[in-house]
Design a protein around this motif. Structure first.
Motif, PDB file in Angstrom:
ATOM      1  N   LEU A   1       0.021 -10.945 -29.015  1.00 29.56           N
ATOM      2  CA  LEU A   1       0.459  -9.680 -29.608  1.00 29.56           C
ATOM      3  C   LEU A   1      -0.220  -8.448 -29.006  1.00 29.56           C
ATOM      4  N   LEU A   2      -1.475  -8.603 -28.582  1.00 28.84           N
ATOM      5  CA  LEU A   2      -2.193  -7.446 -28.040  1.00 28.84           C
ATOM      6  C   LEU A   2      -1.647  -7.014 -26.684  1.00 28.84           C
TER       7      LEU A   2
ATOM      8  N   TRP B   1       7.171  -8.274 -27.545  1.00 27.92           N
ATOM      9  CA  TRP B   1       6.219  -7.750 -28.537  1.00 27.92           C
ATOM     10  C   TRP B   1       6.916  -7.524 -29.881  1.00 27.92           C
TER      11      TRP B   1
ATOM     12  N   PHE C   1      -0.319 -10.565 -42.351  1.00 31.24           N
ATOM     13  CA  PHE C   1      -1.414  -9.592 -42.469  1.00 31.24           C
ATOM     14  C   PHE C   1      -1.178  -8.542 -43.548  1.00 31.24           C
TER      15      PHE C   1
ATOM     16  N   VAL D   1     -13.075 -15.394 -38.860  1.00 29.50           N
ATOM     17  CA  VAL D   1     -11.750 -15.478 -38.237  1.00 29.50           C
ATOM     18  C   VAL D   1     -11.436 -16.936 -37.888  1.00 29.50           C
TER      19      VAL D   1
ATOM     20  N   ALA E   1     -18.371  -3.109 -35.346  1.00 26.88           N
ATOM     21  CA  ALA E   1     -18.345  -2.127 -36.443  1.00 26.88           C
ATOM     22  C   ALA E   1     -19.497  -2.385 -37.407  1.00 26.88           C
TER      23      ALA E   1
ATOM     24  N   MET F   1     -17.774   3.679 -37.800  1.00 28.99           N
ATOM     25  CA  MET F   1     -16.722   3.532 -36.768  1.00 28.99           C
ATOM     26  C   MET F   1     -16.310   4.888 -36.186  1.00 28.99           C
TER      27      MET F   1
ATOM     28  N   ALA G   1     -13.132   0.041 -30.625  1.00 31.83           N
ATOM     29  CA  ALA G   1     -12.126   0.224 -29.564  1.00 31.83           C
ATOM     30  C   ALA G   1     -12.280   1.685 -29.121  1.00 31.83           C
TER      31      ALA G   1
ATOM     32  N   THR H   1      -8.191   3.754 -25.388  1.00 24.96           N
ATOM     33  CA  THR H   1      -7.063   2.895 -25.001  1.00 24.96           C
ATOM     34  C   THR H   1      -6.122   3.698 -24.103  1.00 24.96           C
TER      35      THR H   1
ATOM     36  N   ARG I   1      -2.111   4.294 -22.179  1.00 31.43           N
ATOM     37  CA  ARG I   1      -0.670   4.117 -22.113  1.00 31.43           C
ATOM     38  C   ARG I   1      -0.211   4.616 -20.748  1.00 31.43           C
TER      39      ARG I   1
ATOM     40  N   PRO J   1      -9.737   4.731 -35.459  1.00 32.60           N
ATOM     41  CA  PRO J   1     -10.436   3.544 -34.947  1.00 32.60           C
ATOM     42  C   PRO J   1      -9.503   2.337 -34.807  1.00 32.60           C
ATOM     43  N   PHE J   2      -8.401   2.327 -35.576  1.00 33.06           N
ATOM     44  CA  PHE J   2      -7.459   1.205 -35.491  1.00 33.06           C
ATOM     45  C   PHE J   2      -6.195   1.590 -34.711  1.00 33.06           C
TER      46      PHE J   2
ATOM     47  N   CYS K   1      -3.514  -1.519 -35.082  1.00 31.07           N
ATOM     48  CA  CYS K   1      -4.139  -2.828 -35.278  1.00 31.07           C
ATOM     49  C   CYS K   1      -3.504  -3.606 -36.423  1.00 31.07           C
TER      50      CYS K   1
ATOM     51  N   PHE L   1      -7.595  -6.792 -42.789  1.00 29.68           N
ATOM     52  CA  PHE L   1      -8.475  -7.956 -42.676  1.00 29.68           C
ATOM     53  C   PHE L   1      -9.895  -7.498 -42.307  1.00 29.68           C
ATOM     54  N   ALA L   2      -9.976  -6.643 -41.289  1.00 32.83           N
ATOM     55  CA  ALA L   2     -11.286  -6.188 -40.806  1.00 32.83           C
ATOM     56  C   ALA L   2     -12.013  -5.368 -41.876  1.00 32.83           C
TER      57      ALA L   2
HETATM   58  C1  HEM Z   1     -13.187  -3.189 -36.983  1.00 30.39           C
HETATM   59  C2  HEM Z   1     -12.346  -4.056 -36.464  1.00 30.39           C
HETATM   60  C3  HEM Z   1     -11.191  -3.725 -35.580  1.00 30.39           C
HETATM   61  C4  HEM Z   1     -10.932  -2.601 -34.837  1.00 30.39           C
HETATM   62  C5  HEM Z   1     -11.784  -1.338 -34.716  1.00 30.39           C
HETATM   63  C6  HEM Z   1      -9.671  -2.819 -34.160  1.00 30.39           C
HETATM   64  C7  HEM Z   1      -9.062  -1.884 -33.335  1.00 30.39           C
HETATM   65  C8  HEM Z   1      -7.806  -2.042 -32.798  1.00 30.39           C
HETATM   66  C9  HEM Z   1      -7.088  -1.020 -32.079  1.00 30.39           C
HETATM   67  C10 HEM Z   1      -7.574   0.398 -31.787  1.00 30.39           C
HETATM   68  C11 HEM Z   1      -5.888  -1.536 -31.705  1.00 30.39           C
HETATM   69  C12 HEM Z   1      -4.769  -0.803 -30.947  1.00 30.39           C
HETATM   70  C13 HEM Z   1      -5.025  -0.785 -29.458  1.00 30.39           C
HETATM   71  C14 HEM Z   1      -4.058   0.128 -28.739  1.00 30.39           C
HETATM   72  O1  HEM Z   1      -3.324   0.903 -29.346  1.00 30.39           O
HETATM   73  O2  HEM Z   1      -4.030   0.083 -27.505  1.00 30.39           O
HETATM   74  C15 HEM Z   1      -5.848  -2.906 -32.167  1.00 30.39           C
HETATM   75  C16 HEM Z   1      -4.806  -3.775 -31.962  1.00 30.39           C
HETATM   76  C17 HEM Z   1      -4.827  -5.094 -32.369  1.00 30.39           C
HETATM   77  N1  HEM Z   1      -5.776  -5.717 -33.150  1.00 30.39           N
HETATM   78 FE1  HEM Z   1      -7.441  -4.864 -33.897  1.00 30.39          FE
HETATM   79  N2  HEM Z   1      -9.208  -4.067 -34.483  1.00 30.39           N
HETATM   80  C18 HEM Z   1     -10.087  -4.653 -35.362  1.00 30.39           C
HETATM   81  C19 HEM Z   1      -9.971  -5.895 -35.954  1.00 30.39           C
HETATM   82  C20 HEM Z   1      -8.959  -6.793 -35.728  1.00 30.39           C
HETATM   83  C21 HEM Z   1      -8.815  -8.079 -36.378  1.00 30.39           C
HETATM   84  C22 HEM Z   1      -9.734  -8.616 -37.463  1.00 30.39           C
HETATM   85  C23 HEM Z   1      -7.713  -8.677 -35.823  1.00 30.39           C
HETATM   86  C24 HEM Z   1      -7.078 -10.027 -36.114  1.00 30.39           C
HETATM   87  C25 HEM Z   1      -7.465 -10.885 -37.001  1.00 30.39           C
HETATM   88  C26 HEM Z   1      -7.172  -7.764 -34.839  1.00 30.39           C
HETATM   89  C27 HEM Z   1      -6.079  -8.004 -34.048  1.00 30.39           C
HETATM   90  C28 HEM Z   1      -5.424  -7.037 -33.309  1.00 30.39           C
HETATM   91  C29 HEM Z   1      -4.172  -7.280 -32.606  1.00 30.39           C
HETATM   92  C30 HEM Z   1      -3.437  -8.599 -32.518  1.00 30.39           C
HETATM   93  C31 HEM Z   1      -3.788  -6.056 -32.032  1.00 30.39           C
HETATM   94  C32 HEM Z   1      -2.518  -5.765 -31.224  1.00 30.39           C
HETATM   95  C33 HEM Z   1      -1.456  -5.260 -32.171  1.00 30.39           C
HETATM   96  C34 HEM Z   1      -0.144  -4.904 -31.496  1.00 30.39           C
HETATM   97  O3  HEM Z   1      -0.147  -4.411 -30.364  1.00 30.39           O
HETATM   98  O4  HEM Z   1       0.902  -5.119 -32.128  1.00 30.39           O
HETATM   99  N3  HEM Z   1      -7.943  -6.627 -34.816  1.00 30.39           N
HETATM  100  N4  HEM Z   1      -7.025  -3.186 -32.842  1.00 30.39           N
END
Ligand code: HEM
Length: 438
Positions: free
Chosen positions: A99-100, A107, A118, A161, A275, A309, A315, A318, A320, A379-380, A387, A392-393
């Protein structure tokens, strides 16, 4: 600043001149976050960093967008800002198409299929597991002893996790996984910054290491998947097997499940561990704030985490790529240009964050929190690719903070955090703290 054209704006985006042949690459490699921050202070909300030589054909421009309105434009317009950047391409080569890293229709299908796993309600179902793991990690601390917060938090986040995914401990593979993560992150980042990127099949020493780390990561996933007997479990892996695309009814393929597991294992522990480490370090440097948070008040615990955070977004940046000609703040962005947004910089934007370097969780309480424009804090991430693990986080981190801080007073032993900004922000050395029973 707005994302619409301002006729008085110059059309050339300002930025550091950099090295004549290498542009800003050496500076970005030497000190990524310092170079971004300096660019912001010198040149403002939109900055060009030259990647490679100054002659147009021998290099390219990386445009960094620091103003919240510009960040919103980049993150919420996927039709103009796509995901196929050097950074995500290198991650795809390392981790496959989970997914990432996946893009386009693949996607979309994956996200539709995985989103139901989630929801806040589903995530709340992991509270007991998180509490048990927090108790366990906290119970391992010897009163008065010096711990490495990053090591402790890495272990906690990986156990959480791991158990959420597989219903089982993955303690046997944890050391190998924790050891491989910084190598993988370092190699992916280095590959994404190469001006000339040779195909991975070319057996350079660096390419060989890259492929080896990727193979080792998959070997760990396969080992966990192989020993798991399918039964009536209620973990994320069973749900991945059972998940169906709500539009087509299609399940995930075996290869896709393998890729998702790897992505969840990595994205799901490193960021949360960071974090928690950074927040505990900050609380350990600010005893008066720690005392307030240690009451366990949920608003305060959340505010401390959010402020942790803000200053240390796991993160940190990022990327694009513009898939069409577009404009940000009156500057023309050509199709094909890589565009960077950076929570590290925007979270320190003095227009929105007075005294930006000060640790002040009260920023995240009441009106001060509500009145802030959306993309001053991300941050997410944001938009459709935000994210998936955010709930969850947040739950996992607040459970740990409350459990640890009600049991122990944390004294941070290092005045400064030394950081390595790889794909995520990591401490460059152990983050030492003494734990005193309350
Ligand atoms: C404090 C904890 C976390 C932070 C700061 C964080 C941060 C981020 C950020 C900024 C993105 C977007 C990246 C982008 O736009 O290029 C992202 C995407 C993602 N994160 Fe997190 N994350 C965290 C925890 C988690 C956890 C616990 C999981 C899974 C159990 C997770 C799974 C993912 C996935 C799969 C994506 C891709 C989503 C997509 O593109 O559809 N992350 N995260």
């Amino acid at each position: 600043m707005t994302a619409t054209a301002l006729p008085s704006q110059p059309t050339v985006i300002p930025g550091p001149p950099g090295h004549p042949l290498l542009g800003s690459v050496p500076a970005l490699q030497r000190d990524l976050l310092g170079t971004l921050m300096e660019g912001f202070h010198r040149h403002g909300d939109v900055v060009t960093y030259r990647i490679g030589a100054r002659w147009q054909r021998l290099g390219s421009d990386l445009v960094a967008v620091y103003h919240p309105e510009g960040v919103r434009h980049v993150l919420t317009n996927p039709q103009v800002f796509g995901r196929r950047t050097a950074g995500f391409d290198a991650l795809t080569e390392m981790l496959g198409e989970g997914l990432l890293t996946s893009d386009g229709d693949l996607w979309k299908r994956q996200r539709r299929t995985l989103q139901p796993l989630f929801t806040p309600r589903r995530v709340a179902g992991y509270t007991d597991l998180m509490t048990a793991e927090a108790e366990r990690v906290v119970g391992e601390g010897q009163p008065g002893s010096v711990v490495d917060l990053h090591e402790l938090m890495g272990r906690y986040a990986l156990r959480v996790v791991g158990r959420a995914l597989f219903g089982d401990e993955i303690d046997d593979v944890a050391p190998a996984l924790l050891r491989l993560v910084p190598f993988g992150s370092d190699l992916s980042l280095a590959r994404s910054m190469q001006i000339v990127r040779l195909p991975l099949g070319v057996p350079t020493p660096r390419n060989r290491r890259f492929r080896q780390v990727s193979a080792d990561l998959y070997a760990i996933v396969d080992r966990i998947l192989a020993r798991r007997s399918d039964g009536d479990r209620d973990d994320m892996l069973s749900r991945l097997h059972a998940a169906r695309d709500p539009e087509t009814g299609q399940p995930l393929s075996r290869a896709e499940i393998r890729d998702q597991v790897l992505v969840f294992l990595l994205a799901g522990h490193e960021t949360t561990a960071g974090a928690l480490t950074f927040t505990l370090h900050l609380l350990g440097r600010h005893p008066e704030i720690q005392e307030r948070v240690a009451t366990g008040d949920s608003d305060l615990v959340r505010a401390a985490l959010m402020e942790g955070m803000r200053l240390y977004p796991p993160a940190h940046s990022t990327e694009r790529r513009a898939t069409a000609d577009t404009e940000i703040a009156g500057y023309r962005i050509r199709r094909g240009t890589p565009v960077l947004v950076s929570p590290w910089v925007t979270h320190r934007h003095p227009e929105y964050w007075p005294d930006p370097e000060r640790f002040d969780p009260d920023r995240f309480l009441g009106d001060r929190d509500r009145d802030r424009p959306r993309y001053t804090y991300f941050p997410f991430g944001g938009g459709q690719r935000s994210c998936i693990g955010e709930h969850f986080a947040l739950l996992e981190a607040t459970v740990l903070l409350r459990t640890l801080l009600t049991r122990y007073r944390v004294e941070a032993l290092d005045a400064q955090l030394r950081l390595t900004p790889l794909i995520t922000l990591r401490p460059a050395a152990p983050v030492r703290a003494a734990l005193y029973p309350r």
